[in-house]
Scaffold this active site. Sequence first.
Site, PDB file in Angstrom:
ATOM      1  N   TYR A 180      79.183-114.683-116.053  1.00  0.00           N
ATOM      2  CA  TYR A 180      79.121-113.676-117.119  1.00  0.00           C
ATOM      3  C   TYR A 180      80.523-113.185-117.495  1.00  0.00           C
ATOM      4  O   TYR A 180      80.800-112.874-118.654  1.00  0.00           O
ATOM      5  CB  TYR A 180      78.254-112.492-116.681  1.00  0.00           C
ATOM      6  N   ASP A 193      71.991-103.307-112.041  1.00  0.00           N
ATOM      7  CA  ASP A 193      72.175-104.665-112.545  1.00  0.00           C
ATOM      8  C   ASP A 193      73.381-105.282-111.859  1.00  0.00           C
ATOM      9  O   ASP A 193      74.271-104.560-111.398  1.00  0.00           O
ATOM     10  CB  ASP A 193      72.379-104.672-114.066  1.00  0.00           C
TER      11      ASP A 193
HETATM   12  O1  1CP Z   1      63.427-104.402-110.153  1.00  0.00           O
HETATM   13  C1  1CP Z   1      64.421-105.066-109.903  1.00  0.00           C
HETATM   14  O2  1CP Z   1      64.396-106.250-109.471  1.00  0.00           O
HETATM   15  C2  1CP Z   1      65.752-104.395-109.992  1.00  0.00           C
HETATM   16  C3  1CP Z   1      66.636-104.447-110.988  1.00  0.00           C
HETATM   17  C4  1CP Z   1      67.474-105.619-111.467  1.00  0.00           C
HETATM   18  C5  1CP Z   1      68.062-106.692-110.764  1.00  0.00           C
HETATM   19  C6  1CP Z   1      67.883-107.057-109.315  1.00  0.00           C
HETATM   20  C7  1CP Z   1      67.874-105.724-112.806  1.00  0.00           C
HETATM   21  C8  1CP Z   1      67.474-104.813-113.882  1.00  0.00           C
HETATM   22  N1  1CP Z   1      68.758-106.763-112.907  1.00  0.00           N
HETATM   23  C9  1CP Z   1      68.869-107.388-111.691  1.00  0.00           C
HETATM   24  C10 1CP Z   1      69.722-108.519-111.335  1.00  0.00           C
HETATM   25  C11 1CP Z   1      70.255-109.391-112.394  1.00  0.00           C
HETATM   26  N2  1CP Z   1      70.762-109.067-113.634  1.00  0.00           N
HETATM   27  C12 1CP Z   1      70.429-110.785-112.212  1.00  0.00           C
HETATM   28  C13 1CP Z   1      70.133-111.519-110.931  1.00  0.00           C
HETATM   29  C14 1CP Z   1      68.689-111.812-110.791  1.00  0.00           C
HETATM   30  C15 1CP Z   1      68.115-112.812-111.765  1.00  0.00           C
HETATM   31  O3  1CP Z   1      68.589-113.957-111.765  1.00  0.00           O
HETATM   32  O4  1CP Z   1      67.183-112.423-112.466  1.00  0.00           O
HETATM   33  C16 1CP Z   1      70.978-111.301-113.397  1.00  0.00           C
HETATM   34  C17 1CP Z   1      71.332-112.750-113.700  1.00  0.00           C
HETATM   35  C18 1CP Z   1      71.191-110.203-114.289  1.00  0.00           C
HETATM   36  C19 1CP Z   1      71.782-110.243-115.636  1.00  0.00           C
HETATM   37  C20 1CP Z   1      70.858-109.697-116.642  1.00  0.00           C
HETATM   38  N3  1CP Z   1      70.603-108.359-116.796  1.00  0.00           N
HETATM   39  C21 1CP Z   1      70.029-110.398-117.544  1.00  0.00           C
HETATM   40  C22 1CP Z   1      69.967-111.919-117.703  1.00  0.00           C
HETATM   41  C23 1CP Z   1      70.858-112.322-118.809  1.00  0.00           C
HETATM   42  C24 1CP Z   1      70.872-113.829-119.067  1.00  0.00           C
HETATM   43  O5  1CP Z   1      70.088-114.280-119.905  1.00  0.00           O
HETATM   44  O6  1CP Z   1      71.678-114.541-118.457  1.00  0.00           O
HETATM   45  C25 1CP Z   1      69.286-109.450-118.273  1.00  0.00           C
HETATM   46  C26 1CP Z   1      68.289-109.681-119.374  1.00  0.00           C
HETATM   47  C27 1CP Z   1      69.653-108.162-117.764  1.00  0.00           C
HETATM   48  C28 1CP Z   1      69.095-106.844-118.171  1.00  0.00           C
HETATM   49  C29 1CP Z   1      68.207-106.221-117.203  1.00  0.00           C
HETATM   50  N4  1CP Z   1      68.545-105.949-115.881  1.00  0.00           N
HETATM   51  C30 1CP Z   1      67.490-105.319-115.258  1.00  0.00           C
HETATM   52  C31 1CP Z   1      66.432-105.182-116.225  1.00  0.00           C
HETATM   53  C32 1CP Z   1      65.114-104.503-115.973  1.00  0.00           C
HETATM   54  C33 1CP Z   1      66.885-105.765-117.432  1.00  0.00           C
HETATM   55  C34 1CP Z   1      66.117-105.852-118.768  1.00  0.00           C
HETATM   56  C35 1CP Z   1      66.422-104.622-119.327  1.00  0.00           C
HETATM   57  C36 1CP Z   1      66.301-103.776-120.443  1.00  0.00           C
HETATM   58  O7  1CP Z   1      66.976-104.047-121.453  1.00  0.00           O
HETATM   59  O8  1CP Z   1      65.610-102.748-120.298  1.00  0.00           O
END
Ligand code: 1CP
Length: 369
Positions: free
Chosen positions: A155, A79
């Site tokens: 963040y 992440d």
């Molecule tokens: O498969 C993939 O693409 C790889 C893994 C990956 C990546 C590239 C994850 C796993 N996170 C990210 C990047 C990430 N994380 C970004 C940049 C990309 C984007 O804009 O989507 C951002 C903004 C985050 C922050 C984040 N992490 C959020 C968004 C929060 C918000 O509302 O502002 C969330 C929900 C997460 C959790 C997360 N990260 C990854 C997963 C699979 C999850 C959901 C997870 C869970 O609880 O199992």
Amino acid sequence: MSFAPLANDTFLRACLRQATPYTPLWLMRQAGRYLPEYKATRSRAGSFMGLATNVDYATEVTLQPLERFPLDAAILFSDILTVPDAMGLGLSFAEGEGPKLARPLRDEAAVARLAVPDLEQLRYVFDAVTSIRHALKGRVPLIGFSGSPWTLACYMVEGSGSKDDWRGVKSMLYSRPDLMHRILAVNAEAVIGYLNAQIEAGAQAVMVFDSWGGALADGAFQEFSLAYTERVLAGLKRSHEGQVIPRLVFTKGGGLWLEQMGALDCEVLGVDWTVNLGRARALVGGAKALQGNLDPAALFAPPAQVAQQARRVLEAFGTPHTGPGAGPTHIFNLGHGISQFTPPEHVAALVEAVHTHSRAMRPQVSGKA
Ligand code: 1CP
């Protein structure tokens, strides 16, 4: 470090604006909650950080989407918030909720204390990169990634995602731009070290996610987001062990600034679904490969409509470069991360449609695939 030779190099070729027999594709957040096998591994790991910090789990979930679909690249399972965590801000993820930082940057003293983290704290990420490279056995290339300095700062100041248009971070930006610049300078240096260490561990391309650049006003975007993305790009390794390492930049909501982004020192620009790919190609296709940009919500429709929407995106870009040397190329992706509510069968239909239709759109060219 020695890894198996690459069997499918379509993604890397397209990044370098070289011809490929079809348009390569991968999906932002391709490993995640829309896959039942991801949910099963996550519950064994106990938490998101339990998954991300365990090399075996991180490797397993990175490969899950590739076992189901013939995607053309893998992306490290991690992440963007691992970096603020290593800076001591205290990251956690509650089930079904977004990330939370226990110690956000709320005052001048906290900003003054902020420092580039010791990369040893992020060793679990670099170990995961190396483990994934071995597990991939050269099937497809591995993409490493980081948040942009600005998106990380969002963040770090808010302490979580935002429900009120980034009120905290924008208040700081307008009232104390000096503090904002200090955070961004520290972040840029941290991101450079973080991405270079991923490259050394085996990442074959690196992507900077500027997910919240599009939340900024014109003028503020250039000063607080773009300038620091530029600083990161200038610090990245261009090649590793004789291989060029393509650099991808994705600014969600950045379509209005495409011309300026065309001047960035990177190989690929990612765009969201508000951008017309033909217009983007005319603006920057002479200098950059383009990545995107199907609306993730299109995947809620039945497979026939998914295929139709995929064709629309391919045709908006038009026939890519097919000859020798470099020319305009397209890497198919979504315009942002895949939704957890996406039926996996619809993803299968998308991959099939992109590969088949993009092959039909061009005369056959050579290349490993
Ligand atoms: O498969 C993939 O693409 C790889 C893994 C990956 C990546 C590239 C994850 C796993 N996170 C990210 C990047 C990430 N994380 C970004 C940049 C990309 C984007 O804009 O989507 C951002 C903004 C985050 C922050 C984040 N992490 C959020 C968004 C929060 C918000 O509302 O502002 C969330 C929900 C997460 C959790 C997360 N990260 C990854 C997963 C699979 C999850 C959901 C997870 C869970 O609880 O199992």
